[in-house]
Design an enzyme around this catalytic site. Structure first.
Site, PDB file in Angstrom:
ATOM      1  N   GLU A 289     -16.269 -10.423   3.669  1.00  0.00           N
ATOM      2  CA  GLU A 289     -15.109 -10.250   2.785  1.00  0.00           C
ATOM      3  C   GLU A 289     -14.547 -11.599   2.339  1.00  0.00           C
ATOM      4  OE1 GLU A 289     -11.427  -8.934   4.666  1.00  0.00           O
ATOM      5  OE2 GLU A 289     -11.091  -7.527   3.038  1.00  0.00           O
TER       6      GLU A 289
ATOM      7  N   GLU B 161       2.120   1.600  -3.463  1.00  0.00           N
ATOM      8  CA  GLU B 161       1.035   2.073  -4.319  1.00  0.00           C
ATOM      9  C   GLU B 161       0.858   3.594  -4.159  1.00  0.00           C
ATOM     10  OE1 GLU B 161      -2.794   0.285  -3.534  1.00  0.00           O
ATOM     11  OE2 GLU B 161      -3.792   1.497  -5.071  1.00  0.00           O
TER      12      GLU B 161
ATOM     13  N   GLU C  54     -14.230 -12.792  -5.696  1.00  0.00           N
ATOM     14  CA  GLU C  54     -12.932 -12.511  -6.332  1.00  0.00           C
ATOM     15  C   GLU C  54     -11.750 -12.862  -5.426  1.00  0.00           C
ATOM     16  OE1 GLU C  54     -15.328 -10.397  -5.619  1.00  0.00           O
ATOM     17  OE2 GLU C  54     -14.598  -8.582  -4.637  1.00  0.00           O
TER      18      GLU C  54
ATOM     19  N   LYS D 200     -15.607  -9.143   8.071  1.00  0.00           N
ATOM     20  CA  LYS D 200     -14.565 -10.037   7.541  1.00  0.00           C
ATOM     21  C   LYS D 200     -15.168 -11.344   7.058  1.00  0.00           C
ATOM     22  CE  LYS D 200     -10.786  -7.607   8.077  1.00  0.00           C
ATOM     23  NZ  LYS D 200      -9.962  -7.267   6.908  1.00  0.00           N
TER      24      LYS D 200
ATOM     25  N   SER E 109      -7.320   1.965  -2.444  1.00  0.00           N
ATOM     26  CA  SER E 109      -6.129   1.165  -2.705  1.00  0.00           C
ATOM     27  C   SER E 109      -6.565  -0.199  -3.234  1.00  0.00           C
ATOM     28  CB  SER E 109      -5.353   0.984  -1.398  1.00  0.00           C
ATOM     29  OG  SER E 109      -4.477  -0.099  -1.523  1.00  0.00           O
TER      30      SER E 109
ATOM     31  N   CYS F 153      -8.255  -1.743   4.192  1.00  0.00           N
ATOM     32  CA  CYS F 153      -8.152  -2.894   5.110  1.00  0.00           C
ATOM     33  C   CYS F 153      -9.482  -3.262   5.732  1.00  0.00           C
ATOM     34  CB  CYS F 153      -7.212  -2.569   6.262  1.00  0.00           C
ATOM     35  SG  CYS F 153      -5.654  -1.926   5.740  1.00  0.00           S
TER      36      CYS F 153
ATOM     37  N   CYS G  70     -10.312  -1.225  14.634  1.00  0.00           N
ATOM     38  CA  CYS G  70     -10.619  -2.651  14.838  1.00  0.00           C
ATOM     39  C   CYS G  70     -10.807  -3.000  16.307  1.00  0.00           C
ATOM     40  CB  CYS G  70      -9.494  -3.506  14.281  1.00  0.00           C
ATOM     41  SG  CYS G  70      -9.038  -3.073  12.612  1.00  0.00           S
TER      42      CYS G  70
ATOM     43  N   GLU H 272       0.829  -1.207   0.000  1.00  0.00           N
ATOM     44  CA  GLU H 272       0.000   0.000   0.000  1.00  0.00           C
ATOM     45  C   GLU H 272       0.864   1.258   0.000  1.00  0.00           C
ATOM     46  OE1 GLU H 272      -3.206  -0.487   2.721  1.00  0.00           O
ATOM     47  OE2 GLU H 272      -4.135   1.427   2.244  1.00  0.00           O
TER      48      GLU H 272
END
Ligand code: SF4
Ligand code: SF4
Ligand code: FES
Lengths: 177, 589
Positions: B366, B281, B371, B363, B324, B304, B519, B278
């Site tokens: 996710e 990037e 994908e 999560k 990102s 994230c 988190c 990241e």
């Protein structure tokens, strides 16, 4: 506003035209606080009920979550998400009407039309709703058919009462709200 | 200051303090149901009633401000009887079986009933309609158990600004839920689980993977790897009655080994990897903007936090290119485990099962995004929340407090302090800047103890800027550039920050975490997370970071090794393939 939407000549506006009316309304209300309820009222007038597509459009444009829009719609019995018949029959179940047979009137009506509260007959002629007090308690039980008030309604005479509307014979036909 | 007397004890509080707050200041606990800390009181549930001398009726302490000379009584017979009635009415409508309920050990309704000495329910109500909604990957809703306190509505609308939940209908037939009382997957829910984190009963809980995880552990053919997110170690202890903010990293590792995971690894390792990708990037975007004069989609948004990804996809699809492309550490870990690790250890990736322990319900969503399988295998197979891990440890009969400390396994277990702070709001940004600054200037970030003070703490939106000077030749185009960054946590705050950006505020990098505090305040953390607890967990995380000699991602030897052996360099073809992803624009209705 849409000129084709003319009551006199009874030409039904197309769906597209109805949505463009809604767009106009949304444009007018977009940045006004407290716009949700007035917009829902106008939308119901435009479509006769509140179709899902219109609700989603309102939710997106007014930036109110769909759950909030649905919450408001389902809170007020005035709003309907089902298409409404030409004639909205409202049965009063306020205390006075209730004790003087409102419930029996409702049952007879349901039987006669073959539908439940909140539904519309297949020929799109009648819908049933219930209300709380139309301000005519002295002459209970009361029902309203669109804007016509019928007093001291007898359950066994419901058929007769409806037939006038079925035949298009009443002289006060107004658009269902 | 206002002076009043509560249960005979004197207390002075600033003006505007509610009786509930004043009481808690002197350790007098008043029960609440509808109240959500820091939000306007709703005054709806009436379990917080107290008696005020000379007031005719009982008052709701969550809404009543303290006034000079007030004499308040919180446990008189009148108060107890009134509360009892409220709770009995709730119980009379409640449709759930406490014996088998997920919340059996921490249900607030049970606790209330117990504390009020309710041993029979005098009223017989019509039971609430039972609607079992398992339509989303993250959450289970069971309306039969809902007591209509509306805490979930308050967090979903007022804190997260999502509005997936709202009261539907009216009176007895009303339900708290998505539009027209349909399933949650019919509306734009970001699956953050903040509703589940505040629900006092078992009406919203995480979609549990406990049984599935036991099943793979019991399967001798599977090699089951577990990864634990940074935020777990600062909160898991709360499931075993430790003070919030107690670090239990070593005991957690021992417990995971005893449960039977084949290897105990660290999501932190993947967090270090994330910083490499990241950060690179970001530098690439800056180069595109400054040198190549190309559209670079700045600010870059951190990626994230999966609830945030959902939020952006639904509500700000026009900004999707700013995200990102880095997968989250959880997903990077899975992709690495089933490629690099499998190869290095001669294991067929199809035999590897990756379980993650996350402070988060999103999560779970996710992990099942279609994908997320670029290695040819699903990156992450199962996701447990901190709460679920706590339950599994209890199910295994492990006496957690008596466990010795153990170390994570290698090579996916070593991490820097920069990875630890991913758990806190502001932490990802700080970790990225520790690395980016050093890459660009060849010097260590000139900050006290490597911390970026303005990005720490619970302020909803935090900003900072840093002048880059003394660049090494490769990055000389950044000489004199003022790097501007912003951080938000909680999606309501995030909406405000995004609006500021749309209105013209300029940043290069923006970190967003879905949940308040980051988190450490995730929807899967032990209940009930207050600001006080957030602060304690956050300082534990900073302690973990400061206690390490290795505090920068790019210095982690195992990270250097994975690049040398496998990825070559950040943003390489291989890393693009395994560590990066793409997003989808969605409509909120
Ligand atoms: S998961 Fe988050 S977005 Fe979804 S209903 Fe719960 S609080 Fe709202
Ligand atoms: S789901 Fe839980 S938090 Fe939401 S209203 Fe029901 S009981 Fe309260
Ligand atoms: S907590 Fe005060 S009324 Fe609900």
């Amino acid at each position: 506003m849409n000129e084709l939407h003319c009551l006199e000549c009874q030409i039904e506006p197309t769906e597209e035209e109805l949505y463009s009316q809604l767009d106009d309304i949304l444009l007018e209300y977009i940045n006004k606080p407290g716009a949700l309820i007035p917009v829902l009222q106008i939308a119901q007038r435009i479509f006769g009920y509140l179709p899902e597509k219109a609700l989603k459009k309102i939710s997106l444009t007014l930036k109110k979550s769909y759950s909030e829009v649905a919450g408001v719609v389902s809170f007020y019995s005035f709003f309907s998400t089902q298409p409404r018949g030409k004639f909205m029959v409202r049965v009063c179940l306020g205390t006075a009407c209730y004790v003087r047979g409102g419930k029996e009137v409702l049952n007879s009506l349901k039987k006669e039309l073959g539908i439940d509260v909140g539904m519309t007959t297949d020929d799109k002629m009648f819908s049933i709703d219930v209300g709380r007090c139309f301000g005519a308690c002295g002459l209970a039980p009361v029902i309203m058919v669109n804007d016509d008030v019928h007093q001291r309604v007898k359950p066994e005479k419901i058929n007769e009462l409806l037939s006038v509307y079925k035949a298009g014979l009443n002289n006060t036909i107004k658009e269902a709200v | 200051m206002i002076n009043l007397i509560i249960n005979g004890l004197e207390v002075s509080v600033p003006e505007g303090t509610t009786l509930l707050q004043a009481a808690s200041k002197i350790g007098v606990k008043i029960p609440t149901l509808c109240h959500v800390p820091n939000k306007d009181p709703k005054g709806a549930c009436r379990v917080c009633l107290v008696e005020v001398k000379n007031a005719r009726s009982l008052v709701a302490s969550c809404a009543m401000p303290a006034s000079e000379g007030m004499r308040v009584f919180t446990a008189t017979k009148r108060v107890r009887d009134a509360r009892k009635t409220v709770v009995e009415l709730l119980l009379s409508e409640h449709n759930g079986d406490c014996k088998t309920c997920d919340r059996n050990d921490d249900c607030e309704l049970q606790e209330l009933a117990r504390n009020l000495g309710i041993d029979e329910v005098r009223f017989e109500g019509e039971r609430a309609k039972y609607q079992y909604d398992d339509s989303t990957a993250a959450l289970i809703r069971d309306n039969g158990k809902c007591i209509k306190c509306r805490r979930c509505v308050t967090v979903c609308n007022e804190i997260q600004n999502v509005g997936a939940l709202f009261p539907q209908g009216r009176g007895y037939d009303s339900v708290i839920g998505p539009a027209f009382a349909m399933n949650l997957d019919t509306v734009a829910c970001v699956q953050c689980g903040q509703c589940a984190a505040v629900c006092p009963v078992g009406a919203i809980t995480e979609n549990s993977h406990i049984d599935k995880v036991w099943k793979v552990i019991d399967n001798p053919e599977k090699i089951v790897l577990v990864q634990t997110a940074p935020a777990i170690r600062a909160a898991l202890g709360e499931c075993f009655d430790y003070e919030p903010g107690t670090l239990v990293t070593g005991k957690m590792v021992s417990a995971l080994k005893q449960i039977g995971f084949d290897k105990v690894f660290d999501t932190n390792f993947a967090a270090d990897l994330t910083i490499m990708e990241e950060g690179s990037e970001l530098l690439m975007r800056l180069k595109n903007a400054i040198v190549e004069k190309k559209e670079a989609h700045l600010p870059q948004f951190s990626s994230c936090s999966p609830g945030w990804i959902n939020f952006l996809e639904y509500f700000y699809p026009e900004m999707i290119d700013n995200l990102s492309t880095c997968k989250s550490p959880q997903q990077m870990f899975g992709a690495v485990a089933k490629s690099y690790y499998a190869k290095k250890n001669n294991i067929d990736p199809k035999d590897i099962v990756v379980v993650s322990v996350m402070p988060c319900t999103a999560k779970k969503f996710e992990a099942q995004r279609p994908e997320m399988n670029s290695s040819g295998y699903t990156d992450v197979d199962y996701v447990l929340t901190t709460r679920e891990l706590g339950k599994m440890i209890k199910q295994a009969g492990i006496s957690f407090r008596d466990l010795p400390d153990s170390e994570m396994d290698s090579p996916l277990g070593r991490s820097s302090g920069a990875a630890d702070i991913f758990a806190n709001t502001g932490g990802v940004m700080e970790a990225a800047i520790r690395t980016v600054y050093e890459l660009v200037t060849g010097r260590e970030l000139p900050a006290d103890n490597l911390h970026l003070q303005p990005l720490m703490g619970l302020e909803g939106i935090k900003t900072a800027s840093l002048k880059i000077e003394g660049t090494v030749p490769a990055w000389s185009f950044l000489e004199g550039v003022e790097l501007k960054v912003a951080v938000s946590h909680g999606l309501g705050n995030t909406s405000k920050l995004l609006q500021r950006i749309k209105d013209g505020e300029e940043y290069h990098f923006v970190e967003v975490m879905t949940c308040a505090g980051g988190c450490i305040g995730g929807g899967g953390q032990p209940r009930f997370t207050t600001d006080e607890i957030r602060k304690k967990r956050m300082s534990a995380i900073y302690r973990e970071d400061e206690g390490k000699t290795l505090r920068k991602s790019h210095e982690n030897p195992d990270i250097l090794e994975i690049y040398a052996e496998f990825f070559e360099h950040p943003l390489s073809h291989n890393s693009h393939n395994l560590l990066h992803t793409h997003y989808n624009k969605k409509s909120p209705v």
